[in-house]
Design a protein around this motif. Sequence first.
Motif, PDB file in Angstrom:
ATOM      1  N   ARG A 146       0.825  -1.194   0.000  1.00 60.86           N
ATOM      2  CA  ARG A 146       0.000   0.000   0.000  1.00 60.86           C
ATOM      3  C   ARG A 146       0.869   1.257   0.000  1.00 60.86           C
ATOM      4  NH1 ARG A 146      -3.372  -3.142  -0.852  1.00 60.86           N
ATOM      5  NH2 ARG A 146      -5.495  -3.370  -0.068  1.00 60.86           N
ATOM      6  N   ILE A 147       0.547   2.202  -0.885  1.00 65.25           N
ATOM      7  CA  ILE A 147       1.209   3.505  -0.886  1.00 65.25           C
ATOM      8  C   ILE A 147       0.370   4.438  -0.019  1.00 65.25           C
ATOM      9  CG2 ILE A 147       1.940   5.468  -2.294  1.00 65.25           C
ATOM     10  CD1 ILE A 147       1.994   3.424  -4.690  1.00 65.25           C
ATOM     11  N   VAL A 148       1.010   5.119   0.930  1.00 59.82           N
ATOM     12  CA  VAL A 148       0.302   6.034   1.822  1.00 59.82           C
ATOM     13  C   VAL A 148       0.876   7.437   1.636  1.00 59.82           C
ATOM     14  CG1 VAL A 148      -0.424   6.511   4.184  1.00 59.82           C
ATOM     15  CG2 VAL A 148      -0.018   4.145   3.481  1.00 59.82           C
ATOM     16  N   GLU A 149       0.013   8.355   1.204  1.00 58.94           N
ATOM     17  CA  GLU A 149       0.436   9.727   0.924  1.00 58.94           C
ATOM     18  C   GLU A 149       0.369  10.625   2.165  1.00 58.94           C
ATOM     19  OE1 GLU A 149       1.407  10.853  -2.086  1.00 58.94           O
ATOM     20  OE2 GLU A 149       0.770   9.254  -3.457  1.00 58.94           O
ATOM     21  N   GLN A 150      -0.603  10.338   3.059  1.00 57.50           N
ATOM     22  CA  GLN A 150      -0.821  11.211   4.213  1.00 57.50           C
ATOM     23  C   GLN A 150      -1.003  10.394   5.487  1.00 57.50           C
ATOM     24  OE1 GLN A 150      -3.772  14.443   3.271  1.00 57.50           O
ATOM     25  NE2 GLN A 150      -4.086  13.176   1.452  1.00 57.50           N
ATOM     26  N   GLU A 151      -0.677  11.018   6.616  1.00 58.77           N
ATOM     27  CA  GLU A 151      -0.749  10.337   7.911  1.00 58.77           C
ATOM     28  C   GLU A 151      -2.159   9.845   8.234  1.00 58.77           C
ATOM     29  OE1 GLU A 151      -0.503  11.631  12.486  1.00 58.77           O
ATOM     30  OE2 GLU A 151       1.352  12.067  11.379  1.00 58.77           O
ATOM     31  N   LYS A 152      -3.174  10.612   7.848  1.00 57.94           N
ATOM     32  CA  LYS A 152      -4.550  10.254   8.199  1.00 57.94           C
ATOM     33  C   LYS A 152      -4.995   8.926   7.566  1.00 57.94           C
ATOM     34  CE  LYS A 152      -6.780  12.966   4.503  1.00 57.94           C
ATOM     35  NZ  LYS A 152      -7.409  11.844   3.783  1.00 57.94           N
ATOM     36  N   ASP A 153      -4.326   8.497   6.487  1.00 54.58           N
ATOM     37  CA  ASP A 153      -4.691   7.244   5.806  1.00 54.58           C
ATOM     38  C   ASP A 153      -3.885   6.043   6.287  1.00 54.58           C
ATOM     39  OD1 ASP A 153      -6.443   8.700   4.146  1.00 54.58           O
ATOM     40  OD2 ASP A 153      -4.768   9.231   2.808  1.00 54.58           O
ATOM     41  N   LEU A 154      -2.859   6.297   7.100  1.00 60.72           N
ATOM     42  CA  LEU A 154      -1.895   5.242   7.426  1.00 60.72           C
ATOM     43  C   LEU A 154      -2.530   4.055   8.162  1.00 60.72           C
ATOM     44  CD1 LEU A 154       1.758   5.817   8.478  1.00 60.72           C
ATOM     45  CD2 LEU A 154       0.467   3.959   9.472  1.00 60.72           C
ATOM     46  N   GLU A 155      -3.304   4.326   9.201  1.00 59.79           N
ATOM     47  CA  GLU A 155      -3.847   3.235  10.017  1.00 59.79           C
ATOM     48  C   GLU A 155      -4.744   2.309   9.195  1.00 59.79           C
ATOM     49  OE1 GLU A 155      -6.075   2.568  14.327  1.00 59.79           O
ATOM     50  OE2 GLU A 155      -5.312   4.548  13.771  1.00 59.79           O
ATOM     51  N   ASP A 156      -5.631   2.899   8.400  1.00 62.07           N
ATOM     52  CA  ASP A 156      -6.541   2.089   7.587  1.00 62.07           C
ATOM     53  C   ASP A 156      -5.781   1.275   6.543  1.00 62.07           C
ATOM     54  OD1 ASP A 156      -9.193   1.336   6.510  1.00 62.07           O
ATOM     55  OD2 ASP A 156      -8.523   2.502   4.779  1.00 62.07           O
ATOM     56  N   GLN A 157      -4.811   1.892   5.859  1.00 62.34           N
ATOM     57  CA  GLN A 157      -4.040   1.198   4.826  1.00 62.34           C
ATOM     58  C   GLN A 157      -3.171   0.092   5.416  1.00 62.34           C
ATOM     59  OE1 GLN A 157      -4.362   1.445   1.556  1.00 62.34           O
ATOM     60  NE2 GLN A 157      -5.972   2.947   1.848  1.00 62.34           N
ATOM     61  N   MET A 158      -2.704   0.315   6.641  1.00 64.84           N
ATOM     62  CA  MET A 158      -1.889  -0.690   7.323  1.00 64.84           C
ATOM     63  C   MET A 158      -2.723  -1.938   7.637  1.00 64.84           C
ATOM     64  SD  MET A 158       0.653   0.107  10.427  1.00 64.84           S
ATOM     65  CE  MET A 158       1.614  -1.193  11.185  1.00 64.84           C
ATOM     66  N   LYS A 159      -3.933  -1.719   8.109  1.00 64.90           N
ATOM     67  CA  LYS A 159      -4.833  -2.843   8.401  1.00 64.90           C
ATOM     68  C   LYS A 159      -5.131  -3.636   7.131  1.00 64.90           C
ATOM     69  CE  LYS A 159      -7.214  -0.791  12.390  1.00 64.90           C
ATOM     70  NZ  LYS A 159      -8.456  -0.105  12.836  1.00 64.90           N
ATOM     71  N   ARG A 160      -5.355  -2.903   6.051  1.00 60.98           N
ATOM     72  CA  ARG A 160      -5.640  -3.561   4.768  1.00 60.98           C
ATOM     73  C   ARG A 160      -4.449  -4.389   4.280  1.00 60.98           C
ATOM     74  NH1 ARG A 160      -9.751  -1.020   1.309  1.00 60.98           N
ATOM     75  NH2 ARG A 160     -10.962   0.452   2.542  1.00 60.98           N
ATOM     76  N   ALA A 161      -3.247  -3.823   4.407  1.00 56.61           N
ATOM     77  CA  ALA A 161      -2.034  -4.530   3.958  1.00 56.61           C
ATOM     78  C   ALA A 161      -1.819  -5.796   4.770  1.00 56.61           C
ATOM     79  CB  ALA A 161      -0.822  -3.609   4.077  1.00 56.61           C
ATOM     80  N   ILE A 162      -1.998  -5.707   6.110  1.00 61.28           N
ATOM     81  CA  ILE A 162      -1.819  -6.870   6.991  1.00 61.28           C
ATOM     82  C   ILE A 162      -2.834  -7.955   6.642  1.00 61.28           C
ATOM     83  CG2 ILE A 162      -2.060  -7.681   9.378  1.00 61.28           C
ATOM     84  CD1 ILE A 162      -0.853  -4.950  10.250  1.00 61.28           C
ATOM     85  N   SER A 163      -4.088  -7.548   6.449  1.00 59.57           N
ATOM     86  CA  SER A 163      -5.148  -8.504   6.114  1.00 59.57           C
ATOM     87  C   SER A 163      -4.869  -9.207   4.782  1.00 59.57           C
ATOM     88  CB  SER A 163      -6.487  -7.773   6.046  1.00 59.57           C
ATOM     89  OG  SER A 163      -7.500  -8.633   5.586  1.00 59.57           O
ATOM     90  N   GLU A 164      -4.453  -8.416   3.791  1.00 58.10           N
ATOM     91  CA  GLU A 164      -4.165  -8.984   2.470  1.00 58.10           C
ATOM     92  C   GLU A 164      -2.965  -9.917   2.520  1.00 58.10           C
ATOM     93  OE1 GLU A 164      -3.019  -7.195  -1.871  1.00 58.10           O
ATOM     94  OE2 GLU A 164      -4.579  -6.134  -0.741  1.00 58.10           O
ATOM     95  N   ALA A 165      -1.944  -9.550   3.298  1.00 58.18           N
ATOM     96  CA  ALA A 165      -0.748 -10.390   3.435  1.00 58.18           C
ATOM     97  C   ALA A 165      -1.093 -11.711   4.112  1.00 58.18           C
ATOM     98  CB  ALA A 165       0.329  -9.651   4.222  1.00 58.18           C
TER      99      ALA A 165
END
Length: 480
Positions: free
Chosen positions: A168-187
Amino acid sequence: MKKILVANRGEIALRVMKTARKMGIKTVAVFSTVDRNAPHVKYADEAVCVGEAPSNKSYLLGDKIIELAKSLNVDGIHPGYGFLSENAEFAEKVEQNNITWIGPGSKAIRIMGSKLAAKDAVKDYDIPMVPGIDEAITDPERAKRIAAEIGFPILIKASAGGGGKGMRIVEQEKDLEDQMKRAISEAESAFGDGSVFIEKYIGSPRHIEIQVLSDTWGNYLHLFERECSIQRRHQKVVEEAPSVVLNEELRQKMGEAAVKVAKACDYVGAGTVEFLLDENKNFYFLEMNTRLQVEHPVTELITGIDLVEQQIRVARGEVLKFSQQDLKISGHAVELRVYAEDPLEDFMPSVGTLEKYRGPSGEGVRLDDGFEEGMEVPIYYDPMLAKLITYGKSREEAIQRMLQAIKDYEVKGVSTTLPFGKFVFEHEAFRSGNFDTHFVKKYYSAEKLQSQTEEEARLAAIIAIRQYLEDREQLRLPNN
């Protein structure tokens, strides 16, 4: 080594068997029920059904493949790529059963199979790394602190990942937590391992990989680079060798770095070290693929080295018969992966019957495929039909031969990436060498391809009508 089992299917199985036959070695094919009449099955000296169509009921049954190999008195197993090729446990079991594994040792596969373990293994070898953290992370607050240090945008990556999954590419801090959860789930879903790490996102990189080769006698060398920046969904579609952006000094530095990576895990055989190259020509270690790469033919064409032959010779305990100084780049090669996908429908897989299937040939044209006319394209496996490779004395000649080969390639019954390949090889950004991994995002769209196709059809119709009128006029002329 008198008999090899190829634990794979399709074009790579056939490609390995051709070299084995050239070396006087007999081959055994394994196949699933849906592949019973496939070319690799017909080509092999012996063939055995290993199970039902789904790969987890056939090509991934490592224990069953080993038992079949033992019953047929096989001396070695070549895994090709994909399936079991990077399965350390399978490699270990093959050797425990006194069968030669035609690939690197299980230690190297384990280390390089984890991006985090790979970073740890090479950290003492002065290999350039992308700024980031080299350990698994699950705490979003800690991730935010790290991201603030290295600066946005950042890239969240699965440690066990590949093919863009868990990324996941994260451009801003506000998106980090959600994108991190998605990356972990997908992995977790894709690899059974939810470990992710964070690194700086390199905005406009080129994807450059170095082919390495080593033997059991401590000899390590590299066979130069491959340019793999033309990708869709983080998967390569077009490759070439050499790269237009590397000069001799940078080529040497990257080659030496790749050899160091191979030494860091006591690598044996053919492998590939992947790097990102930024717009300032700084390169960073990405990962190592502990197997033969899909795109290995472009390296074979510019070096004259049969990599499968070298894999077999190294596995037999032979010393490499050439040194780094003996290797020279000769000419240029480009490769198009011909997938059964529809480039007008976001590269969705296209299944069906190959009503017509005739590959191109001629000087400087190589086609590695595993399909024949009349065959079904199954839904169970990777949709790649073939690899189309062309060679020329210059890059321009290789590209022109590729465009002619694409034109000569006849496929009916399924959609393919051939029109997309034509789009790439004709595009000014590609021809000029001024492109990066965002080529598809920047320049390609289904609408552009559709428009180009319609315009070519219109011009062809005009030319045909003109020719018809000229021919008719000539027929009206009286005889002298």
